[in-house]
Design a protein around this motif. Structure first.
Motif, PDB file in Angstrom:
ATOM      1  N   TYR A 182      -4.109  -5.960  -0.574  1.00 53.04           N
ATOM      2  CA  TYR A 182      -2.858  -6.122   0.174  1.00 53.04           C
ATOM      3  C   TYR A 182      -1.587  -6.005  -0.655  1.00 53.04           C
ATOM      4  O   TYR A 182      -0.556  -5.585  -0.167  1.00 53.04           O
ATOM      5  CB  TYR A 182      -2.851  -7.468   0.929  1.00 53.04           C
ATOM      6  N   TYR A 183      -1.683  -6.360  -1.962  1.00 62.50           N
ATOM      7  CA  TYR A 183      -0.464  -6.276  -2.767  1.00 62.50           C
ATOM      8  C   TYR A 183      -0.107  -4.827  -3.102  1.00 62.50           C
ATOM      9  O   TYR A 183       0.941  -4.560  -3.691  1.00 62.50           O
ATOM     10  CB  TYR A 183      -0.592  -7.127  -4.036  1.00 62.50           C
ATOM     11  N   VAL A 184      -1.005  -3.881  -2.756  1.00 51.34           N
ATOM     12  CA  VAL A 184      -0.690  -2.449  -2.870  1.00 51.34           C
ATOM     13  C   VAL A 184      -0.607  -1.818  -1.478  1.00 51.34           C
ATOM     14  O   VAL A 184       0.032  -0.802  -1.284  1.00 51.34           O
ATOM     15  CB  VAL A 184      -1.771  -1.718  -3.706  1.00 51.34           C
ATOM     16  N   LEU A 185      -1.231  -2.501  -0.520  1.00 49.22           N
ATOM     17  CA  LEU A 185      -1.347  -1.963   0.839  1.00 49.22           C
ATOM     18  C   LEU A 185       0.008  -1.654   1.460  1.00 49.22           C
ATOM     19  O   LEU A 185       0.151  -0.710   2.228  1.00 49.22           O
ATOM     20  CB  LEU A 185      -2.121  -2.953   1.716  1.00 49.22           C
ATOM     21  N   TRP A 186       1.037  -2.438   1.109  1.00 55.72           N
ATOM     22  CA  TRP A 186       2.365  -2.190   1.683  1.00 55.72           C
ATOM     23  C   TRP A 186       2.870  -0.814   1.269  1.00 55.72           C
ATOM     24  O   TRP A 186       3.564  -0.152   2.046  1.00 55.72           O
ATOM     25  CB  TRP A 186       3.349  -3.293   1.276  1.00 55.72           C
ATOM     26  N   LEU A 187       2.487  -0.364   0.048  1.00 61.42           N
ATOM     27  CA  LEU A 187       2.890   0.977  -0.377  1.00 61.42           C
ATOM     28  C   LEU A 187       2.168   2.040   0.432  1.00 61.42           C
ATOM     29  O   LEU A 187       2.751   3.044   0.840  1.00 61.42           O
ATOM     30  CB  LEU A 187       2.595   1.166  -1.866  1.00 61.42           C
ATOM     31  N   GLN A 188       0.875   1.803   0.681  1.00 61.32           N
ATOM     32  CA  GLN A 188       0.123   2.728   1.517  1.00 61.32           C
ATOM     33  C   GLN A 188       0.745   2.780   2.915  1.00 61.32           C
ATOM     34  O   GLN A 188       0.872   3.850   3.509  1.00 61.32           O
ATOM     35  CB  GLN A 188      -1.342   2.287   1.597  1.00 61.32           C
ATOM     36  N   GLY A 189       1.162   1.612   3.409  1.00 66.76           N
ATOM     37  CA  GLY A 189       1.815   1.562   4.711  1.00 66.76           C
ATOM     38  C   GLY A 189       3.092   2.388   4.725  1.00 66.76           C
ATOM     39  O   GLY A 189       3.344   3.162   5.655  1.00 66.76           O
ATOM     40  N   LEU A 190       3.902   2.251   3.657  1.00 62.49           N
ATOM     41  CA  LEU A 190       5.150   3.014   3.592  1.00 62.49           C
ATOM     42  C   LEU A 190       4.868   4.510   3.550  1.00 62.49           C
ATOM     43  O   LEU A 190       5.544   5.303   4.209  1.00 62.49           O
ATOM     44  CB  LEU A 190       5.954   2.597   2.353  1.00 62.49           C
ATOM     45  N   LEU A 191       3.840   4.907   2.776  1.00 62.34           N
ATOM     46  CA  LEU A 191       3.478   6.336   2.710  1.00 62.34           C
ATOM     47  C   LEU A 191       3.106   6.854   4.091  1.00 62.34           C
ATOM     48  O   LEU A 191       3.401   7.995   4.446  1.00 62.34           O
ATOM     49  CB  LEU A 191       2.316   6.541   1.740  1.00 62.34           C
ATOM     50  N   ARG A 192       2.437   5.990   4.872  1.00 67.48           N
ATOM     51  CA  ARG A 192       2.029   6.421   6.214  1.00 67.48           C
ATOM     52  C   ARG A 192       3.206   6.480   7.179  1.00 67.48           C
ATOM     53  O   ARG A 192       3.253   7.334   8.063  1.00 67.48           O
ATOM     54  CB  ARG A 192       0.996   5.436   6.765  1.00 67.48           C
ATOM     55  N   LEU A 193       4.138   5.525   7.018  1.00 70.36           N
ATOM     56  CA  LEU A 193       5.245   5.439   7.976  1.00 70.36           C
ATOM     57  C   LEU A 193       6.251   6.577   7.818  1.00 70.36           C
ATOM     58  O   LEU A 193       6.965   6.918   8.757  1.00 70.36           O
ATOM     59  CB  LEU A 193       5.966   4.097   7.805  1.00 70.36           C
ATOM     60  N   MET A 194       6.315   7.141   6.622  1.00 75.36           N
ATOM     61  CA  MET A 194       7.284   8.209   6.366  1.00 75.36           C
ATOM     62  C   MET A 194       6.974   9.416   7.246  1.00 75.36           C
ATOM     63  O   MET A 194       5.855   9.907   7.272  1.00 75.36           O
ATOM     64  CB  MET A 194       7.172   8.597   4.885  1.00 75.36           C
ATOM     65  N   PRO A 195       7.969   9.894   7.998  1.00 75.34           N
ATOM     66  CA  PRO A 195       7.744  11.127   8.759  1.00 75.34           C
ATOM     67  C   PRO A 195       7.536  12.310   7.807  1.00 75.34           C
ATOM     68  O   PRO A 195       7.867  12.220   6.636  1.00 75.34           O
ATOM     69  CB  PRO A 195       9.040  11.298   9.553  1.00 75.34           C
ATOM     70  N   GLY A 196       7.025  13.405   8.339  1.00 80.85           N
ATOM     71  CA  GLY A 196       6.682  14.539   7.484  1.00 80.85           C
ATOM     72  C   GLY A 196       7.875  15.361   7.038  1.00 80.85           C
ATOM     73  O   GLY A 196       7.977  16.538   7.362  1.00 80.85           O
ATOM     74  N   TRP A 197       8.772  14.730   6.307  1.00 82.59           N
ATOM     75  CA  TRP A 197       9.967  15.430   5.841  1.00 82.59           C
ATOM     76  C   TRP A 197       9.937  15.583   4.339  1.00 82.59           C
ATOM     77  O   TRP A 197       9.409  14.745   3.619  1.00 82.59           O
ATOM     78  CB  TRP A 197      11.245  14.629   6.198  1.00 82.59           C
ATOM     79  N   GLU A 198      10.554  16.652   3.864  1.00 79.92           N
ATOM     80  CA  GLU A 198      10.902  16.743   2.457  1.00 79.92           C
ATOM     81  C   GLU A 198      12.215  17.503   2.368  1.00 79.92           C
ATOM     82  O   GLU A 198      12.587  18.211   3.302  1.00 79.92           O
ATOM     83  CB  GLU A 198       9.796  17.407   1.636  1.00 79.92           C
ATOM     84  N   VAL A 199      12.929  17.323   1.270  1.00 80.68           N
ATOM     85  CA  VAL A 199      14.249  17.926   1.140  1.00 80.68           C
ATOM     86  C   VAL A 199      14.163  19.091   0.178  1.00 80.68           C
ATOM     87  O   VAL A 199      13.695  18.940  -0.945  1.00 80.68           O
ATOM     88  CB  VAL A 199      15.266  16.889   0.614  1.00 80.68           C
ATOM     89  N   ARG A 200      14.594  20.275   0.644  1.00 80.18           N
ATOM     90  CA  ARG A 200      14.590  21.432  -0.237  1.00 80.18           C
ATOM     91  C   ARG A 200      16.000  21.963  -0.393  1.00 80.18           C
ATOM     92  O   ARG A 200      16.709  22.150   0.585  1.00 80.18           O
ATOM     93  CB  ARG A 200      13.737  22.546   0.353  1.00 80.18           C
TER      94      ARG A 200
END
Lengths: 518, 285
Positions: A304-322
């Motif tokens: 769980y102390y890393v799970l929040w990072l996995q959660g954030l990775l999942r919550l991010m919409p599929g965007w990247e900046v070019r």
């Protein structure tokens, strides 16, 4: 009794031996007389400390059996389902340790549970320090030390369970590589240097092993020493109460009462961790199977102390900046930027708050959270956001368990990540303001007079005395009569949010045919 | 200081706790000796520890002074006098060093150079990235093989089948891993220019997720998507592995396929884009 009576015993002679060489008598006297305040929330830090001791003890045992090597071997040990399977030497050594080394599994599981308790105790301790304002001058340095301890602890835990080279942890390492690779400008170089090349790199496990058993424990031990030395130098904070002031500490003396009590606490914590290690299965890597670059598993859960990072990775919409041919990657935002901002705010908090409130005086008496509604509301919002990321981190399992649509769930979480902390913050603020306005003063007038910053004098003038007329106080001074109305509005807002989320979820569930389901 | 209360009860509990503890610790040694299960070992050791802990707590709470004790808090904020004294000592020392500008500058330069020597060996940790992250061993005519190295014949998969494949000679290579699928030929809606990349309904995409690099291994035939189990990035296989849900910002790179004269699958070229998750120079040639 004369002085001679004390010094002529075996202990006395031993003490004298040291005193002659170190001149330690005066120091020892003051430490034996050190007073610890009584409150159960002061135990969180001790639990973390004692879990660390258990981690070191069990970890040394584990390190003697673990083999940090990616070399491929074919398993031929005691665990039948894996016999004949190719795997890394590292994974094999863990399976051997679990099944063929006496007390090995007990040590391994106790180590893993102790890590979970260690981080949990750190979070609880940090929350207590935050909500009671114990980080204020003169304890800013110790707050910073504690935040760094927490950050190193997270990395240490992740490094630890990544050593096992099973299918779940191997996937976690793959993600970590991608996050490092995605850092602007230096990402590729950083990943190549950390892993020794393109994924999976060269000899990464032995590097991770050195980091996990040597480098980071040394850093943790050093930081813990500094942390405790600073506490001893400045003495504990305490909650306001009869007889307590900014100039004293009221509670148990170190010798004999507190030392004995705390020693007992150590053994009790070790007992709980051992019981968990013996009876509650954790991280059964033999069920996950060895790591394999192109095999995949569903339901992967980080601790769980890393799970929040996995959660954030999942919550991010599929965007990247070019732009201009360069890319600010998708994984950079949730994997580096957001955690960086969060930790940055943590580190800077004592100064941020002092800037807003204008209160730069020393404080040794703690706040009651209700008397600092804005701080408490911000803290609760942070905790709520943390919980949402944890839910997101395991939403695939949740969706599968309840037969919900992962798509609907994910969109709901994205809304909740912002809506829920805001709602909780408003609610907390109102509850605090209500309680603070109605509640009895915690400290008598005598104590209020003895220290410049007793936080809980009375509804009106107490606050005026507390924060030097900063924003916090102007906000907290909102008329009480409005509280009831705001309460009702908040309840309505919460219920509405919940209902909207439920409806959106149900609708999207209907529409999921033809789209990715569970 | 109040007198300890309930001394009798505390003594009783303490005695029981220490006796139980001794038995528990002995039990652990026995459990270890007879190779009892981890459960027995854990329970016995836990009893040993818990008894010790409980005994000490009972002792402390029942038989030792409970206070409240009061200790004066040391005033650690120094007086201006002390600070002046410290400043004076420091200044005296600094004066004795004197003002040697050039010397000082050279010292800074030397220290900086030395710091570089400490950092330099970090370079030994890994090779330069160069173009390693974008290059793969796929190319026109390279045979498609499975994870045992066997070439994949054109009748290997039924419609709805899925297989992890590699370029011949690079089995189990991390960045060449490719997912091979077979769908109904008429269902495919290829992006422009890829009309002939999918002979007999075979489609091949990089198996490395464009989000965070996990293997994209779950093929859902009912919805015709590839799903990454790490963060649920979802790709529609019929139209160029377009990202339809989740955090993946780009489609999976597609590998053009052909069938050679022996009836085996071969690559018709390299991936449509460099495989793998995003990175700073992704858009550079």
């Amino acid at each position: 009794m004369s002085v001679r009576d004390h010094t002529d015993t075996p202990i006395g002679r031993l003490a004298r031996w040291f005193d002659v060489r170190l001149g330690a008598a005066e120091f020892t006297t003051s430490k034996l007389n050190y007073v610890f305040p009584k409150h159960f929330t002061f135990l969180f830090g001790e639990i973390a400390l004692y879990a660390f001791v258990v981690l070191v003890a069990t970890g040394v045992f584990l390190a003697l059996f673990y083999s940090p090597s990616e070399a491929e071997v074919v398993y031929g040990g005691d665990y039948q389902p894996l016999v004949g399977l190719p795997m890394s030497e590292a994974y094999e050594s863990v399976v051997e340790l679990s099944f063929s080394v006496r007390a090995g599994l007990l040590m391994r599981q106790t180590h893993h549970w102790a890590a979970l308790v260690f981080m949990g105790a750190i979070f609880a301790h940090m929350a207590r320090v935050f909500f009671t304002g114990a980080f204020r001058r003169p304890r800013e340095l110790n707050w910073v030390t504690g935040v760094v301890l927490m950050m190193v602890g997270m990395l240490e835990g992740f490094a630890g369970y990544s050593l096992l080279d099973d299918l779940l942890s191997g996937t976690g390492v793959r993600i970590a590589y991608s996050v490092v690779e995605g850092i602007p400008v230096v990402g590729a170089w950083a990943a190549f240097l950390a892993f020794g090349g393109e994924y999976p790199g060269e000899g990464f496990l032995s590097r991770l092993f050195t980091v996990h058993v040597f480098l980071m424990p040394a850093i943790l031990a050093g930081l813990i020493t500094v942390h405790l030395a600073l506490v001893a130098r400045q003495h504990h904070t305490q909650f306001p109460g009869p007889g307590k002031s900014e100039h004293n500490v009221v509670g148990h003396r170190m010798w004999p009462t507190y030392a004995t009590l705390s020693g007992g606490l150590f053994f009790l914590i070790a007992a709980v961790l051992t019981l968990m290690g013996g009876t509650l299965q954790i991280n059964p890597v033999w069920l996950y199977g060895p790591y394999d670059l192109f095999t995949v598993t569903s339901g992967a859960q980080a601790d769980y102390y890393v799970l929040w990072l996995q959660g954030l990775l999942r919550l991010m919409p599929g965007w990247e900046v070019r732009a201009f041919g360069y890319t600010i990657t998708n994984q950079f935002f949730p994997g580096v930027l957001v955690p960086g901002i969060v930790f940055g705010v943590f580190l800077a908090w004592p100064w941020l708050e002092a800037r807003v409130t204008g209160d730069r005086r020393s404080h040794h008496l703690l706040d009651r959270p209700r008397d600092r509604p804005v701080r408490t509301a911000i803290g609760m919002a942070g905790l709520t956001g943390f919980v949402v990321t944890l839910v997101a981190g395991s939403d695939d399992v949740i969706a599968a368990t309840f037969d919900w649509s992962i798509v609907a769930l994910r969109y709901t979480e994205r809304v909740l990540l912002f809506a829920l902390p805001a709602a909780v913050a408003l609610l907390t603020y109102r509850v605090c303001a209500d309680l603070s306005a109605r509640g009895e003063p915690a400290a008598g007038p005598e104590e209020a007079a003895s220290g410049p910053a007793v936080a809980t004098a009375g509804p009106g003038e107490g606050r005026a005395a507390t924060g030097g007329g900063g924003v916090l106080d102007r906000l907290a001074a909102a008329p009480v009569s409005r509280a009831t109305g705001a309460w009702r509005r908040l309840r309505r807002a919460l219920v509405t949010t919940g209902m909207v989320a439920a409806v959106v979820g149900a609708l999207a569930d209907r529409l999921r045919n033809g789209r990715a389901g569970r | 200081m109040s007198e300890p209360r309930g001394q009798g009860a505390a003594t009783r509990w303490g005695v029981i706790a220490f006796v139980v503890s001794t038995l528990g610790s002995a039990g652990f040694v026995v459990a270890y000796a007879v190779e009892a299960s981890p459960q027995w070992q854990g329970v016995a050791l836990s009893i040993g520890l818990a008894g010790l802990g409980a005994g000490l707590v009972a002792w402390s709470k029942g038989l030792m002074p409970q206070g409240p004790e009061v200790e004066e808090r040391p005033d650690i904020e120094p007086s201006t006098d002390e600070e002046r004294k410290t400043a004076a000592v420091f200044t005296r020392g600094r004066r004795s060093i004197g003002r040697r500008r050039l010397f000082g500058s050279l010292l800074v330069a030397a220290t900086g150079a030395f710091a570089a020597t400490i950092l330099t060996p970090i370079r030994s940790l890994g090779p330069a990235p160069r173009d390693k992250l974008r290059s793969t061993r796929w190319g026109a005519g390279v045979r498609v093989v499975d994870e045992r190295g066997h070439p994949v014949a054109a009748d290997e998969l039924d419609v709805g089948g899925v297989l992890t494949v590699f370029p011949e000679g690079a089995v189990k290579s991390a960045d060449d891993q490719t997912v091979l699928l077979r769908v109904g030929l008429e269902e495919i809606q290829p992006p422009p220019g890829r009309e002939d990349w999918s002979p007999e309904g075979y489609l091949a995409y990089s198996k490395i997720c464009t989000h965070a690099g996990c293997p994209v291994g779950l093929f859902q035939t009912d919805t015709q998507v590839l799903l990454c189990p790490c963060h649920q990035a979802t790709f529609a296989v019929l139209d160029g592995a377009r990202s339809v849900f989740g955090p993946a910002p780009r489609p999976l790179p597609q590998l053009p396929l052909a069938i050679d004269d022996d009836g085996f699958l071969v690559a018709g070229g390299g991936f449509s884009e460099p495989p793998g998750p995003g990175r700073w120079t992704l858009g550079r040639p």
